[in-house]
Design a protein around this motif. Structure first.
Motif, short mmCIF file in Angstrom:
data_model
loop_
_atom_site.label_atom_id
_atom_site.label_comp_id
_atom_site.label_asym_id
_atom_site.label_seq_id
_atom_site.Cartn_x
_atom_site.Cartn_y
_atom_site.Cartn_z
N GLN A 17 21.29 14.97 41.57
CA GLN A 17 21.64 13.57 41.83
C GLN A 17 23.11 13.45 42.21
O GLN A 17 23.46 12.70 43.13
CB GLN A 17 21.33 12.72 40.61
CG GLN A 17 21.54 11.23 40.83
CD GLN A 17 21.12 10.42 39.62
OE1 GLN A 17 20.72 10.96 38.61
NE2 GLN A 17 21.23 9.10 39.73
N ARG A 18 23.97 14.20 41.50
CA ARG A 18 25.41 14.15 41.86
C ARG A 18 25.65 14.71 43.25
O ARG A 18 26.49 14.19 44.00
CB ARG A 18 26.21 14.91 40.82
CG ARG A 18 26.37 14.17 39.48
CD ARG A 18 27.44 14.82 38.64
NE ARG A 18 27.02 16.14 38.17
CZ ARG A 18 26.42 16.38 37.01
NH1 ARG A 18 26.13 15.38 36.21
NH2 ARG A 18 26.09 17.61 36.67
N LEU A 19 24.91 15.78 43.61
CA LEU A 19 25.07 16.34 44.95
C LEU A 19 24.63 15.36 46.03
O LEU A 19 25.28 15.22 47.07
CB LEU A 19 24.28 17.65 45.07
CG LEU A 19 24.86 18.86 44.35
CD1 LEU A 19 23.92 20.06 44.47
CD2 LEU A 19 26.24 19.22 44.90
N ARG A 20 23.52 14.65 45.77
CA ARG A 20 23.06 13.66 46.75
C ARG A 20 24.06 12.52 46.89
O ARG A 20 24.31 12.03 48.00
CB ARG A 20 21.70 13.12 46.32
CG ARG A 20 20.56 14.11 46.55
CD ARG A 20 19.21 13.43 46.37
NE ARG A 20 19.00 12.98 45.00
CZ ARG A 20 18.46 13.73 44.04
NH1 ARG A 20 18.08 14.97 44.32
NH2 ARG A 20 18.29 13.25 42.82
N ALA B 14 16.74 18.71 32.96
CA ALA B 14 17.53 17.49 33.00
C ALA B 14 18.89 17.75 33.64
O ALA B 14 19.38 16.95 34.44
CB ALA B 14 17.70 16.94 31.59
N ARG B 15 19.51 18.89 33.28
CA ARG B 15 20.81 19.22 33.89
C ARG B 15 20.67 19.46 35.39
O ARG B 15 21.53 19.04 36.18
CB ARG B 15 21.41 20.44 33.20
CG ARG B 15 21.97 20.17 31.82
CD ARG B 15 22.87 21.29 31.36
NE ARG B 15 22.11 22.52 31.15
CZ ARG B 15 21.54 22.88 30.01
NH1 ARG B 15 21.62 22.08 28.95
NH2 ARG B 15 20.87 24.02 29.90
N ILE B 16 19.58 20.15 35.78
CA ILE B 16 19.36 20.39 37.21
C ILE B 16 19.16 19.07 37.94
O ILE B 16 19.68 18.86 39.04
CB ILE B 16 18.16 21.33 37.40
CG1 ILE B 16 18.48 22.72 36.86
CG2 ILE B 16 17.77 21.40 38.87
CD1 ILE B 16 17.30 23.68 36.90
N SER B 17 18.40 18.16 37.33
CA SER B 17 18.17 16.86 37.96
C SER B 17 19.47 16.08 38.10
O SER B 17 19.73 15.48 39.16
CB SER B 17 17.16 16.07 37.14
OG SER B 17 16.97 14.79 37.69
#
Length: 422
Positions: free
Chosen positions: A13-16, A6-9
């Protein structure tokens, strides 16, 4: 494992989101990383002086031209800098890098910065137009053949060609995989958005249908009962002087009719009520009127002055509750129109007949035809409501002057069950 994913996702998402807001940051970062990993070692150590070349096949490096630092830097810039627009104009970036690549190998020079050509092919596969890929693959294959021929002094042409083409195919496959995955995700997002829109549309249509149903029920309830109450009030006013007991009886009937109408309105409007906290309040439920209640309806209009003769034929009690409600409302509207337009001293013949898979409802009065409005091109809400109720069961309504005088309303409903015969 779940919280980590979940943290990786969330991080992805924040990077995108950051990349969409500032796309130049990632493009610049790619150029900087390629320069540090692949360009700087050539500038600092060349191919013969660094410790990193101790185990390298020296024959391979000696077979190529050693460039001066300025020429090497110029070729590296030509290979790396086009990566800045690899996403905005991928074909232009690939073409520029491929041109510098061919010039470099035509000079017989080898540079680690050639990795930029594979990055450009990956970017073109991911961001470019599909029809551009065959041209890019042809250029890539020609470039790999050129490199394999120039490296044949140290390694086999076929070995070099296999390694180079495998690397190019890997870049191409990676770009296609990411592109297909993004297209799938975009399709899923688009489908979810369409489903959400369709859900909202279905909710609005259901709300509109419910409002129409409530309006139709209120029209039937209010229109009928008010007509009865008005007729009773007029009759009571006329009888108050000559026969006070008849006036008192009319007032009592008005009260009973009003209370009955109020109860029906509370039942119909109960679905719209909410508690103070915003939660829907359960409606005050009571059985919907059916054919068994037609006798009570006829008694009510008889007190208002209509002479109603009511008969049934067939097994009417076995009819579906929805059909019975439709019949009750149709008869109620027809009697209301007769009371309103033909007057109190009117004789009405009411019949409800079940014939196999057909239900026939006929309401005929002997009043003046001129008293009934609603010609075919100027139908009132009552006739429209009757037509809608009949249409729910594959039926139709006809209203007009009856043969021999008077006005007739005829409703025909189809009793055939959906999906087969009775």
């Amino acid at each position: 494992m779940g919280p980590l994913l979940a943290r990786i996702s969330r991080g992805g998402q924040r990077l995108r989101q950051a990349d969409r807001a500032h796309p130049w940051v990632l493009d610049t970062a790619v150029v900087v990383v390629v320069f540090l990993l692949f360009c700087l070692p050539d500038l600092l150590h060349g191919h013969d002086g660094g410790e990193g070349d101790a185990d390298a096949p020296r024959r391979l490096w000696l077979a190529f031209t050693r460039l001066p630092p300025a020429a090497m830097l110029a070729l590296q810039a030509g290979l790396v800098l086009p990566l800045l627009w690899r996403r905005r104009r991928p074909m232009a970036a690939f073409g520029a890098i491929a041109a510098v690549f061919v010039v470099q190998w035509s000079l017989g020079a080898v540079l680690r910065a050639d990795i930029a050509l594979f990055i450009a092919l990956y970017s073109l596969t991911l961001h470019g137009r599909p029809r551009q890929l065959p041209w890019a693959c042809g250029v890539m294959a020609a470039g790999m053949v050129l490199v394999a021929v120039r490296a044949s002094v140290a390694v086999s042409v076929w070995d070099a060609l296999f390694f180079l083409l495998s690397t190019a195919i890997a870049a191409l496959a990676l770009g296609l995989t990411v592109r297909i995955r993004r297209a799938q995700l975009a399709g899923l997002r688009d489908r979810a958005a369409r489903l959400e829109i369709e859900r909202d549309q279905r909710s609005r249509l259901a709300a509109a249908a419910e409002r129409a149903r409530v309006a139709r029920e209120m029209h039937d309830i209010v229109g009928h009962n008010l007509s009865v109450m008005i007729t009773l009030a007029d009759a009571g006013a006329y009888a108050s002087d000559a026969a006070p007991e008849r006036g008192k009886e009319a007032l009592e009937l008005i009260g009973d009719t009003g209370r009955m109408a109020l109860g029906e309105l509370r039942r119909v409007l109960g679905v719209l009520r909410e508690d103070p906290d915003g939660t829907p309040r359960p409606p005050e439920l009571s059985p919907q009127p059916g054919i068994a209640d037609l006798q009570t309806l006829c008694d009510g209009v008889r007190t208002a002055g209509l002479d109603v003769v009511y008969r049934t034929a067939g097994d009417v009690d076995a009819l579906d509750s929805g059909v019975q409600l439709a019949v009750y409302r149709i008869v109620q509207e027809a009697l209301t129109n007769t009371l309103k337009h033909a007057g109190a001293d009117t004789r009405v013949k009411l019949s409800v007949v079940v014939e196999d898979t057909r239900l026939l409802v006929r309401v005929r009065d002997d009043g003046p035809v001129a008293g009934h409005p609603a010609p075919p091109n100027e139908e009132g809400h009552g006739l429209v409501g009757m037509r809608e109720r009949a249409a729910l069961y594959g039926g139709h309504i006809s209203a007009g002057p009856a043969p021999g005088g008077g006005w007739a309303v005829t409703a025909t409903l189809d009793l055939t069950p959906e999906g087969g015969a009775r």
